[in-house]
Scaffold this active site. Sequence first.
Site, PDB file in Angstrom:
ATOM      1  N   SER A  46      39.482  41.134  25.283  1.00  0.00           N
ATOM      2  CA  SER A  46      40.819  40.791  25.508  1.00  0.00           C
ATOM      3  C   SER A  46      41.196  39.803  24.589  1.00  0.00           C
ATOM      4  CB  SER A  46      41.222  40.474  27.001  1.00  0.00           C
ATOM      5  OG  SER A  46      42.533  40.266  27.264  1.00  0.00           O
ATOM      6  N   THR A  47      41.765  38.545  25.072  1.00  0.00           N
ATOM      7  CA  THR A  47      42.390  37.776  24.188  1.00  0.00           C
ATOM      8  C   THR A  47      41.353  37.196  23.211  1.00  0.00           C
ATOM      9  OG1 THR A  47      43.734  36.871  26.019  1.00  0.00           O
ATOM     10  CG2 THR A  47      43.585  35.425  24.155  1.00  0.00           C
ATOM     11  N   HIS A 106      42.030  44.919  25.374  1.00  0.00           N
ATOM     12  CA  HIS A 106      43.399  44.675  25.892  1.00  0.00           C
ATOM     13  C   HIS A 106      44.420  44.311  24.980  1.00  0.00           C
ATOM     14  CE1 HIS A 106      41.345  43.358  29.692  1.00  0.00           C
ATOM     15  NE2 HIS A 106      41.313  44.695  29.653  1.00  0.00           N
ATOM     16  N   ASP A 125      38.185  41.458  34.194  1.00  0.00           N
ATOM     17  CA  ASP A 125      38.206  42.998  33.795  1.00  0.00           C
ATOM     18  C   ASP A 125      36.867  43.132  33.448  1.00  0.00           C
ATOM     19  OD1 ASP A 125      38.755  45.667  33.870  1.00  0.00           O
ATOM     20  OD2 ASP A 125      39.894  45.500  31.976  1.00  0.00           O
TER      21      ASP A 125
END
Length: 355
Positions: free
Chosen positions: A170-171, A197, A290
């Site tokens: 993600s990030t 993401h 997640d």
Amino acid sequence: MIKVLVVEDSPVVREFLIHILSSDPDITVIATAGDGAEALAAVRRQKPDVITMDIHMPKLNGLEATRLIMETDPIPVVIVSGSEDPSEIATTFDALDAGALAVLRRPASIGHPDHTATAMDMIQTVRLMSEVKVIRRWPRMRAITAIPRRPSLMSARESAKISIVAIGASTGGPPALEVILAALPKTFPVPVLIVQHMSAGFITGFAQWLRNSSRLPVHVATHGELLLPGHVYIAPDEYQMKVEREGTIALARDAREHGLRPSISYLFRSVADVYGCNSAAGLLTGMGRDGANELRLLKEHGAVTFAQDKESSVVHGMPGEAIKLNAATLVLPLEKIAAALTNLVNDRERLKRDA
């Protein structure tokens, strides 16, 4: 209050972004800039908590401005792009190499069906990025040194037979994935599936950007596609991605998980079901949780699991949650993940030759 600097060369777009950000009571736009040079001066003068940055600007573009900001006054930078051209989108990811934390599509205009959702996505991203106090940059690993032999992997598993690798991020994930894929050899013998993401509209450009440094072919996954050794498959926008027993990819508009589609959890469950102990899976830098429970499920099925360590993560949310659950067989710094994966699959190939 979260103090934001808005950098955008179009006065109309600039006012639009100010309107959106100012709708949140915890956000205040303290300054604006029409180009990168103005942004540098505003950073020194205003000391914002977060910067929203356009890429294509006169005098000094957003990429160079981001690079200079990260070298002098490191501040969380969110790239806000209005481009829909995949080749232009691909160039925006260079700003992540320069230290930007996230890339967002410019929110849809007022009256558009997607306006509320995209505006909230921008607000939420700015709020989250304001909490990131340490911004890390990773060197591009274009020149790959010899892979170290067996870095304590066999203590995790004596006879790995890896047939697939699954990764969630993600990030901070795009530059981390670039480092890993650039370090994998072109002879890497198993498919790699990735859920990253990301705001809708950027995946095609992201895949194109990764192709610039990866020795492996990088694809945006398609439904029914046969998994090929040494190929990389990235989950597309707004589809859940899973693997099926025929060795193919399945895409579905199934429900969001953790508010996400694609979801890492969705992919990991299918890998556990289909490949079980013949898989390797891991979580990289990113917000949230997640995939954390499903990484533990994979470990329980005998898979080799890994999590990126805190020191090399931009945000240690997902990998940190996995570590708390004892879901990670290995906790690795970013620069050692490719070597670990290569050793695991080489052990698989060695076992096949010896059989």
